[in-house]
Design a protein around this motif. Structure first.
Motif, PDB file in Angstrom:
ATOM      1  N   THR A 173       0.845  -1.188   0.000  1.00  0.00           N
ATOM      2  CA  THR A 173       0.000   0.000   0.000  1.00  0.00           C
ATOM      3  C   THR A 173       0.881   1.239   0.000  1.00  0.00           C
ATOM      4  N   HIS A 174       0.574   2.169  -0.921  1.00  0.00           N
ATOM      5  CA  HIS A 174       1.350   3.401  -1.049  1.00  0.00           C
ATOM      6  C   HIS A 174       0.591   4.531  -0.357  1.00  0.00           C
ATOM      7  N   SER A 224       0.522   8.716   0.665  1.00  0.00           N
ATOM      8  CA  SER A 224       1.022  10.052   0.327  1.00  0.00           C
ATOM      9  C   SER A 224       0.272  11.085   1.157  1.00  0.00           C
ATOM     10  N   GLN A 233       5.802  10.568   1.336  1.00  0.00           N
ATOM     11  CA  GLN A 233       5.394   9.281   0.788  1.00  0.00           C
ATOM     12  C   GLN A 233       5.975   8.127   1.595  1.00  0.00           C
ATOM     13  N   VAL A 238       5.728   3.446   1.544  1.00  0.00           N
ATOM     14  CA  VAL A 238       5.153   2.210   1.025  1.00  0.00           C
ATOM     15  C   VAL A 238       5.200   1.162   2.127  1.00  0.00           C
ATOM     16  N   GLU A 264       4.792  -2.727   2.631  1.00  0.00           N
ATOM     17  CA  GLU A 264       4.725  -3.969   1.868  1.00  0.00           C
ATOM     18  C   GLU A 264       3.751  -4.952   2.503  1.00  0.00           C
TER      19      GLU A 264
END
Length: 666
Positions: A49-50, A52, A89, A91, A93
């Motif tokens: 999932t990213h 921001s 930002q 990420v 995993e």
């Protein structure tokens, strides 16, 4: 340090409620970086999932992962990395679907507190944490085939304003999902006497658009206590891009409210009805502690000359739509509802707080999706906004905003009396001096020689370029509904009098060249026990009593007849200012409290020729001279019959009964 820099820093300090001055590398809000990409705060995939977050003044930003939408300890904390244009930002995993998250921003050494962000699109109960879901899984069966009902022109629109709970909470309605989105998916509900309710009622009435009071996630209802009576209109935004949980069958499951909202839209579309959302981008429920303030303190709100929060909304703050990222937020949010939820229109609360440029950019963006999406709003503010009047989307500036409409308080007040002065009636109850305001509404607020040249009475300022920029109405959720207003302005009025006056008022609205708008329940003499501001009152005050449909069936049939007449006869919705000036002429009547007009010829290919409408608000009959001819009667004495008619008249004069309308044609 220059004075400008000091002012910016003081403003930020005031905005977050800190005693110390906030440090910033920006001299003004105009210097904040602008992110040009699509504004997504969470993008899910099974692999990771990213995240921001736009937080240009932050020193650090963290993502906090939780197992539940409320309560429980942090399961995982992820530090975000600073990127370009004020973005941070990170990420995470692995497959996080079903988890919840919140951001926490550190500014000047102070952590601002958990926030779901400003662009959350799925949340847990009460909207305090955002949710990680796969939006594709929220689409109900058949969603990919959902289409907007046909709409040739904005002038064809007929709006019905409703609150979810008001419309379906009454047990008499026979609706299973009372007060929920799903109430508008039950297509064959009825009272114990067989009167149609819910979506079947809307189809029977014939409206083209349903205007839903705020349906985004708002603050005032505790979604964990839905067994406890709670009520609010919802003009207290929390998460702008998520449906409200109290209208869902399970507010704890993030996907449920999304799916059920889509089911509602799809059901209305299948019924031939478009969906308008009431949006409240002009303010938030909270200021300090809001999602905006915990992310970029000070930026999303306007400040006054003393550095305090400005308050043109009357709710403690006003958003700064003129700032680049606030404008981007509003535009992307509106487009998200249009794309993801297939919403067909937007009604802007206190639109006059927003700037003209932003509203025009919204129109442009929606045109790129579907130019038949309708935009209208309140062309005023509760206080004085911080921008110059020439830059604001006020009613008097609507002429600068093609494709955007505004409510006509002039027409409303001329029919029923001024806002905030409930005891003062107007045309409908026979108070003289309001004829010009009614005529102004009949032509849809455009310039018309017979109105502009009136040297006797004050003429409202012309602000609409086209009649489709003009919302014609006599009551809405604000203030007294029409029945209560009539009871106050005409004390002791009998039920037959109330029915007659209600019919007369609605005749003016539905024969207006503007876009007609009716408040839910007005068609069955709904009342709210005389309560003026019912925004948080219980169901006993706000719920529509569906027994009224039987008790006042003749009013319903009359309004339904007006709608059918308007839909069948384009002369009542010409949609073009020049055509209206060419074909619509007012008939001189020496007496007060009478408005009469003729639609000459058969504009727009209408099957009726030389249609005449007379609105008689007097307590005695009125004789009106008309061009010699033979006429068929469509409406008389509180009845409408478009199929067989109500008789014929030959000659050059008609007599119209007291407190009634007459409509004839050749």
């Amino acid at each position: 340090m220059n004075a400008k820099h000091l002012l910016a820093m003081l403003t930020l300090a005031t905005a977050v409620g800190c005693n110390s001055i906030q440090r910033s590398s920006f001299d003004s809000f105009d210097e904040y970086p602008v992110y040009e990409g699509k504004w997504e705060e969470m993008t899910y995939s099974p692999a990771g999932t990213h995240f921001s977050l736009w937080a240009p003044t932050a020193q650090e930003v963290r993502v906090m992962l939780y197992e539940k939408g409320q309560g429980g300890a942090v399961q995982r904390m992820i530090s975000m990395q600073q990127a370009a244009d004020g973005m941070w930002q990170a990420v995470a995993e692995g497959d996080l679907k079903g988890s919840f998250y919140a951001f926490n921003v550190k500014i000047d050494g102070i952590w601002q507190g958990d926030t779901p962000g400003v662009m959350a699109k799925a949340v847990g109960v009460n909207g305090d944490r955002a949710a990680i879901i796969d939006m594709r899984e929220t689409n109900p069966q058949g969603w990919e085939k959902d289409v907007r009902p046909p709409l040739k022109s904005f002038s064809d629109i007929i709006i019905y304003e409703m609150h979810h709970r008001d419309f379906s909470i009454d047990t008499v309605a026979g609706i299973k999902h009372r007060g929920k989105f799903l109430a508008l998916t039950e297509d064959s509900t009825h009272t114990y006497l067989g009167e149609k309710t819910g979506i079947a009622h809307l189809k029977e009435l014939g409206v083209t658009h349903v205007h839903l009071l705020p349906s985004f996630d708002f603050s005032s209802v505790d979604e964990t206590k839905l067994n406890k009576p709670q009520y609010n209109w919802g003009y207290d935004p929390k998460n702008y891009n998520v449906p409200e949980g109290s209208y869902a069958t399970d507010p704890y499951k993030p996907d449920v409210r999304i799916r059920e909202f889509k089911q509602m839209v799809m059901a209305l579309h299948r019924a031939g009805i478009r969906v308008i959302m009431d949006v409240v981008y002009n303010h938030t429920a909270l200021t300090k502690g809001s999602n905006f303030e915990r992310t970029v303190p000070g930026y999303f709100y306007r400040q006054d000359s003393e550095g305090k929060f400005a308050n043109a909304s009357g709710c403690g703050n006003e958003t700064a739509s003129e700032r680049a990222m606030v404008r981007k937020f509003i535009i992307e949010s509106v487009c998200y509802w249009a794309n993801e939820y297939h919403v067909d229109g937007f009604r802007f609360d206190l639109m006059g707080i927003h700037d003209i440029v932003t509203m025009k950019e919204i129109r442009k963006a929606l045109d790129g999706i579907d130019p038949t999406i309708f935009i209208y709003g309140e062309g005023w503010a509760a206080g004085t906004p911080q921008l110059p009047a020439s830059e604001l989307a006020m009613k008097n500036n609507v002429y600068q905003m093609p494709g955007i409409a505004a409510f006509s308080d002039e027409f409303r007040d001329s029919l029923r009396g001024p806002f905030g002065k409930d005891e003062k009636g107007a045309f409908v109850i026979g108070r003289p001096g309001h004829e010009t305001g009614v005529k102004f509404g009949i032509v849809g607020g455009i310039a018309h020689p017979q109105i502009n040249n009136d040297s006797v009475r004050r003429v409202p300022k012309i602000w609409a370029n086209t009649p489709s920029q003009f919302i014609s109405y006599v009551s809405c959720h604000d203030d007294l509904c029409l029945t209560d207003r009539l009871k106050v302005t005409l004390p002791g009025a009998s039920v037959p009098e109330l029915k007659a006056l209600q019919k007369l008022a609605e005749t003016a609205v539905f024969t207006s060249q503007g876009v007609p708008f009716i408040f839910a329940g007005d068609e069955i003499l709904r009342d709210r026990k005389g309560v003026v501001n019912a925004y948080n009152k219980p169901d006993e005050i706000n719920a529509i009593d569906w027994r009224n449909k039987t008790a006042y069936r003749e009013v319903f049939d009359y309004v339904r007849g007006l709608i059918a007449m308007r839909k069948a006869h384009p002369a009542f919705r010409m949609g073009n200012a020049d055509l209206i000036r060419k074909h619509l002429e007012f008939i001189h009547v020496p007496a007060t409290n009478v408005v009469a007009f003729r639609i000459k010829g058969s504009p727009c290919g209408d099957k009726w020729l030389n249609t005449i409408v007379v609105l008689n608000a007097r307590t005695e009959p009125i004789k009106v001279n008309i061009p010699e001819g033979k006429y068929w009667i469509a409406c008389r004495d509180g009845k409408i019959d478009l199929i067989l008619g109500l008789g014929m008249i030959t000659g050059n004069q008609i007599t119209v009964s007291p407190r009634s309308a007459m409509i004839i044609h050749q």
